[in-house]
Design a protein around this motif. Sequence first.
Motif, mmCIF file in Angstrom:
data_model
loop_
_atom_site.group_PDB
_atom_site.id
_atom_site.type_symbol
_atom_site.label_atom_id
_atom_site.label_comp_id
_atom_site.label_asym_id
_atom_site.label_seq_id
_atom_site.Cartn_x
_atom_site.Cartn_y
_atom_site.Cartn_z
ATOM 1 N N ASN A 121 0.920 -1.163 -0.098
ATOM 2 C CA ASN A 121 -0.148 0.033 0.087
ATOM 3 C C ASN A 121 0.796 1.195 -0.090
ATOM 4 O O ASN A 121 0.693 2.318 -0.644
ATOM 5 C CB ASN A 121 -0.947 0.057 1.274
ATOM 6 C CG ASN A 121 -1.784 1.037 1.144
ATOM 7 O OD1 ASN A 121 -2.365 1.473 0.116
ATOM 8 N ND2 ASN A 121 -2.097 1.708 2.321
ATOM 9 N N GLN A 125 0.973 4.055 -2.924
ATOM 10 C CA GLN A 125 0.437 5.335 -2.637
ATOM 11 C C GLN A 125 1.762 6.314 -3.039
ATOM 12 O O GLN A 125 1.417 7.462 -3.594
ATOM 13 C CB GLN A 125 0.343 5.605 -1.121
ATOM 14 C CG GLN A 125 -0.589 5.012 -0.323
ATOM 15 C CD GLN A 125 -1.892 5.401 -0.916
ATOM 16 O OE1 GLN A 125 -2.310 6.519 -1.653
ATOM 17 N NE2 GLN A 125 -3.139 4.904 -0.321
ATOM 18 N N ARG A 128 1.319 6.391 -6.916
ATOM 19 C CA ARG A 128 -0.129 7.335 -7.383
ATOM 20 C C ARG A 128 -0.104 8.545 -6.864
ATOM 21 O O ARG A 128 -0.465 9.545 -7.556
ATOM 22 C CB ARG A 128 -1.406 6.740 -6.427
ATOM 23 C CG ARG A 128 -1.831 5.411 -7.217
ATOM 24 C CD ARG A 128 -2.930 4.669 -6.158
ATOM 25 N NE ARG A 128 -4.050 5.422 -6.517
ATOM 26 C CZ ARG A 128 -5.215 5.103 -7.340
ATOM 27 N NH1 ARG A 128 -4.830 4.160 -7.971
ATOM 28 N NH2 ARG A 128 -6.187 5.943 -7.522
ATOM 29 N N LEU A 177 -6.634 -1.009 -6.285
ATOM 30 C CA LEU A 177 -7.746 -0.258 -6.216
ATOM 31 C C LEU A 177 -7.997 0.423 -4.813
ATOM 32 O O LEU A 177 -8.728 1.408 -4.719
ATOM 33 C CB LEU A 177 -8.980 -1.060 -6.706
ATOM 34 C CG LEU A 177 -8.558 -1.827 -8.090
ATOM 35 C CD1 LEU A 177 -9.997 -2.601 -8.437
ATOM 36 C CD2 LEU A 177 -8.380 -0.727 -9.187
ATOM 37 N N SER A 178 -7.900 -0.415 -3.707
ATOM 38 C CA SER A 178 -7.889 -0.055 -2.371
ATOM 39 C C SER A 178 -7.321 -0.696 -1.437
ATOM 40 O O SER A 178 -6.798 -1.777 -1.705
ATOM 41 C CB SER A 178 -9.620 0.140 -2.311
ATOM 42 O OG SER A 178 -9.999 -1.205 -1.939
ATOM 43 N N VAL A 180 -6.937 -1.131 3.068
ATOM 44 C CA VAL A 180 -7.110 -0.654 4.523
ATOM 45 C C VAL A 180 -6.152 -1.202 5.379
ATOM 46 O O VAL A 180 -5.670 -2.302 5.369
ATOM 47 C CB VAL A 180 -8.654 -0.988 4.930
ATOM 48 C CG1 VAL A 180 -9.668 -0.241 4.399
ATOM 49 C CG2 VAL A 180 -8.821 -2.365 4.916
ATOM 50 N N ALA A 236 -12.245 -3.039 2.592
ATOM 51 C CA ALA A 236 -11.569 -2.619 1.209
ATOM 52 C C ALA A 236 -12.461 -2.839 0.062
ATOM 53 O O ALA A 236 -12.027 -1.937 -0.586
ATOM 54 C CB ALA A 236 -10.328 -3.584 1.223
ATOM 55 N N LEU A 239 -14.444 0.094 -0.237
ATOM 56 C CA LEU A 239 -13.803 1.374 -0.510
ATOM 57 C C LEU A 239 -13.531 1.378 -1.951
ATOM 58 O O LEU A 239 -13.399 2.448 -2.652
ATOM 59 C CB LEU A 239 -12.328 1.211 0.198
ATOM 60 C CG LEU A 239 -11.780 2.510 0.493
ATOM 61 C CD1 LEU A 239 -12.570 3.379 1.182
ATOM 62 C CD2 LEU A 239 -10.156 2.273 1.348
ATOM 63 N N ALA A 240 -13.338 0.392 -2.541
ATOM 64 C CA ALA A 240 -13.120 0.134 -3.939
ATOM 65 C C ALA A 240 -14.583 0.011 -4.617
ATOM 66 O O ALA A 240 -14.450 -0.233 -5.871
ATOM 67 C CB ALA A 240 -12.444 -1.239 -4.343
ATOM 68 N N MET A 322 -6.376 -5.432 0.720
ATOM 69 C CA MET A 322 -6.110 -4.664 -0.434
ATOM 70 C C MET A 322 -6.846 -5.241 -1.438
ATOM 71 O O MET A 322 -7.096 -6.282 -1.570
ATOM 72 C CB MET A 322 -4.647 -4.699 -0.690
ATOM 73 C CG MET A 322 -4.388 -4.224 -1.750
ATOM 74 S SD MET A 322 -2.395 -4.309 -2.087
ATOM 75 C CE MET A 322 -2.022 -2.665 -1.127
#
Length: 367
Positions: A121, A125, A128, A177-178, A180, A236, A239-240, A322
Amino acid sequence: MPFAHITGWGMYVPEPVLTNDDIAKLVDTNDAWIRDRTGIRERHIARENDFPSTLAVEASIKALQVANLAPTELDLIICSTSSPEYIFPATACIIQDQIGATKAGAFDLLAACSGFIFATNMAAQAIRSGSIKNALVIGTETLSRFVDWKDRNTCILFGDGAGAFVLQASDKPGGVLSAVMHSDGSGANSLTLLGGGARHPATELTLHEGKHFVQMDGKEVFRFATRVMGRAAIEALELAGMTTNDVQWIIPHQANFRIIETAAKYLKMPLEKFIINVENYGNTSTASIPIATVEGVEKEKLKVGDKVVFVGFGAGLTWGAMVVEWTGPLPATKNVHPEQYRRFARFRSWIRRTLRFIEGIFFRREL
Ligand code: ACO
């Protein structure tokens, strides 16, 4: 904003295999009990000259080969490990030197068995945000060095190995995509390795008290794991913007088959949708998710376009999940051979150490 794709993957386990029958010669246990309570049949154990960094280098070179990426193009290396080579320097720096990733920043991340999800993650990040393009994320363990081979509660569980992902920036939608990440330090005492840190520096007493071994309240960890695994996966997915119906594969941390079974029931998903290999590797902590992923690809389960959930838990306490859209390597523009960089890296490292030594002599003379 670029997307962070998993474009390379690799795993490596040391050759020696320790079966449940072998362990039954060390402690009062048996194959049937271990298989029934954990699902584990055998695990790989590091040889004398295997270390977290050496296992990681093998896994990393394979991941770079799949991604067709030269180590010199890496911007970042994050090594998640529960059994670091030293307190410092970071195991990631040793790996960075050995693979010849000359321009990468490298550091270790400690979140126990959740570490690989946390590290992936962090790398995603960074990609991204636009600050880096290429990252290597590693989970590597030789936990067998920290297990009390007289303690049947823990020595049956763990195995050694390493897994690695290459993450790369691309404008093409997909990839991570997401995610936590969660922690609850009030449960810190459930799973510990107390000796050798600042609170209990290594002394004859800490050695005598076995503080350099993994200590675990198995029941407590089991209860915690069954409580959080399913919930984290759902979180997760939400979130996606997805549900379990959108998912082709769940790749859970491989600690105990019964924990995975409970998560499957919670998620109302058949076990066939889970990639499970705890039987052959035991709990390889941070390496378990990438090792299971590599096997998923090699067995042609994971396919381009599949939606995958990684979910794990560990000491800390920590847990996380994830969601990834599996995309595979980016289109190749040129052919690189990462293993050649490794050979050159050894030579380069030797030259650098020699130069540093010579510089030291002159510096002392100047003083
Ligand atoms: N062989 C035979 N008997 C055993 C063994 C063994 N290896 N270990 C324990 N027993 C005995 C116990 O002494 C106990 O006997 P008693 O009833 O006479 O007291 C009995 O078996 C039952 O023991 P439990 O601890 O209740 O067994 P349980 O079913 O809970 O299984 C286990 C133990 C496998 C450790 C389980 O609790 C578990 O998997 N917990 C999660 C551990 C885990 O996942 N840890 C890693 C976390 S990830 C990370 O960060 C590294």
